[in-house]
Design an enzyme around this catalytic site. Structure first.
Site, mmCIF file in Angstrom:
data_model
loop_
_atom_site.group_PDB
_atom_site.id
_atom_site.type_symbol
_atom_site.label_atom_id
_atom_site.label_comp_id
_atom_site.label_asym_id
_atom_site.label_seq_id
_atom_site.Cartn_x
_atom_site.Cartn_y
_atom_site.Cartn_z
ATOM 1 N N GLY A 40 10.626 50.303 -12.506
ATOM 2 C CA GLY A 40 11.295 51.587 -12.305
ATOM 3 C C GLY A 40 10.974 52.604 -13.384
ATOM 4 N N ASN A 69 11.732 47.479 -4.366
ATOM 5 C CA ASN A 69 11.189 48.263 -5.495
ATOM 6 C C ASN A 69 10.700 49.643 -5.046
ATOM 7 O OD1 ASN A 69 9.435 45.322 -6.730
ATOM 8 N ND2 ASN A 69 11.518 45.976 -7.169
ATOM 9 N N GLN A 71 11.818 52.084 -3.526
ATOM 10 C CA GLN A 71 12.746 53.211 -3.618
ATOM 11 C C GLN A 71 12.590 53.975 -4.941
ATOM 12 O OE1 GLN A 71 15.001 52.087 -5.987
ATOM 13 N NE2 GLN A 71 17.008 53.047 -5.689
ATOM 14 N N ARG A 72 11.934 53.364 -5.936
ATOM 15 C CA ARG A 72 11.790 54.057 -7.229
ATOM 16 C C ARG A 72 10.480 53.748 -7.948
ATOM 17 N NH1 ARG A 72 14.458 49.608 -7.373
ATOM 18 N NH2 ARG A 72 14.295 48.109 -9.071
ATOM 19 N N LYS A 85 2.607 43.050 -9.912
ATOM 20 C CA LYS A 85 2.747 44.472 -10.243
ATOM 21 C C LYS A 85 1.668 44.942 -11.211
ATOM 22 C CE LYS A 85 7.707 44.899 -9.505
ATOM 23 N NZ LYS A 85 9.019 45.265 -10.079
ATOM 24 N N CYS A 175 17.589 47.268 -35.157
ATOM 25 C CA CYS A 175 18.631 47.975 -35.924
ATOM 26 C C CYS A 175 19.610 48.654 -34.963
ATOM 27 C CB CYS A 175 18.028 49.064 -36.803
ATOM 28 S SG CYS A 175 17.008 48.529 -38.171
ATOM 29 N N CYS A 189 21.304 45.291 -14.740
ATOM 30 C CA CYS A 189 20.789 46.449 -14.004
ATOM 31 C C CYS A 189 20.571 46.167 -12.517
ATOM 32 C CB CYS A 189 19.484 46.931 -14.624
ATOM 33 S SG CYS A 189 19.746 47.700 -16.231
HETATM 34 ZN ZN LIG Z 1 15.436 46.930 -37.887
#
Ligand SMILES: [Zn+2]
Length: 256
Positions: A40, A69, A71-72, A85, A175, A189
């Site tokens: 996507g 898939n 659809q996007r 893919k 981080c 998702c």
């Molecule tokens: Zn880091």
């Protein structure tokens, strides 16, 4: 280094932009971008990276095309259902611009293959669908000194950021998200649903930010905006930008 006449013609609208120019177009032509995920995010992002004249592309995806898939994931058609893919994406690139050198890796990235898969990249654009791979890719980028552009979507929220965790004052992706997402089972998702145009908006924004990274030192657009998180709200719509802090204790980029 100059571009051949047919390339000058193809990229004329870039070259007249003061923010890109001839030097910028040459930098795009010389660049190697690794795309993690051809779904996507990866599919529309690939279209704009190829259209921009990125000279070398490595396309990584272990998945096969499913009818849901279409659809996007804009580079696939019904005839591709069931095929890898990465392979279909490479064929799309070859049709679209035969001058682009393209490598397809139809594999799931893991500790053993990630370094080779990303090697030689000027920037990695990660649009994959799971945190475990995103963290694996980020750690490999920090270790190899490769900038990373991350583009992600959840329903109508998009997140796009570029990282240079190998630089002393810059945060990395780990981080930002922390260590909790290394597990394979924290992805939602697929069950949440996603609007195709929203995925396209986040994907093309990710492509734009990756182009900034490639153009650093070559063109005015080349301000890579490392450590800035761009949050897209597709419903309002709106865009907010936040600074990501470096985590001194980060397992990936923190000092030992
Ligand atoms: Zn880091």
């Amino acid at each position: 280094m100059t571009l051949a006449p047919d390339r000058l013609e193809r990229f004329a609208r870039h070259i007249v932009l003061p923010e890109v120019g001839g030097a910028g177009q040459v930098a795009l032509d010389q660049a190697h971008v690794v795309l993690v995920g051809c779904g996507g995010i990866g599919s529309p992002a690939l279209q704009y990276l190829a259209a921009a004249g990125i000279g070398r592309l490595t396309l990584i995806d272990s998945d096969t095309v499913d009818v849901s898939n279409l659809q996007r994931q804009t580079i696939f058609s019904p005839a591709d259902v069931g095929r890898a893919k990465a392979e279909v994406a490479a064929e799309w690139v070859k049709r679209f611009d035969p001058a682009i050198e393209v490598r397809a890796l139809a594999l799931r990235l893991d500790r053993n293959n990630v370094d080779e898969a990303l090697s030689g990249a000027d920037v990695v654009l990660d649009g994959c669908d799971n945190f475990a791979t995103r963290l694996l890719v980020s750690d490999a980028c920090v270790a190899a000194g490769i900038p990373l552009t991350s583009a992600a979507i959840g329903r109508f929220q998009g997140q796009v950021a570029s990282f240079a965790g190998h630089l002393p004052d810059q945060p990395c992706y780990r981080c930002f998200v922390g260590d909790a997402f290394d597990a394979e089972d924290c992805d939602t998702c697929a069950a949440d649903g996603v609007l195709g145009a929203m995925a396209g908006m986040v994907a093309t924004f990710g492509a734009m930010q990756a182009l900034r990274v490639v153009l650093e030192g070559h063109a005015a657009l080349g301000e890579p905006q490392f450590g800035k998180l761009h949050l897209l709200d597709g419903l309002k719509p709106s865009l907010r930008t936040l600074n990501i802090s470096r985590d001194p204790e980060c397992r990936s980029c923190g000092k030992p």
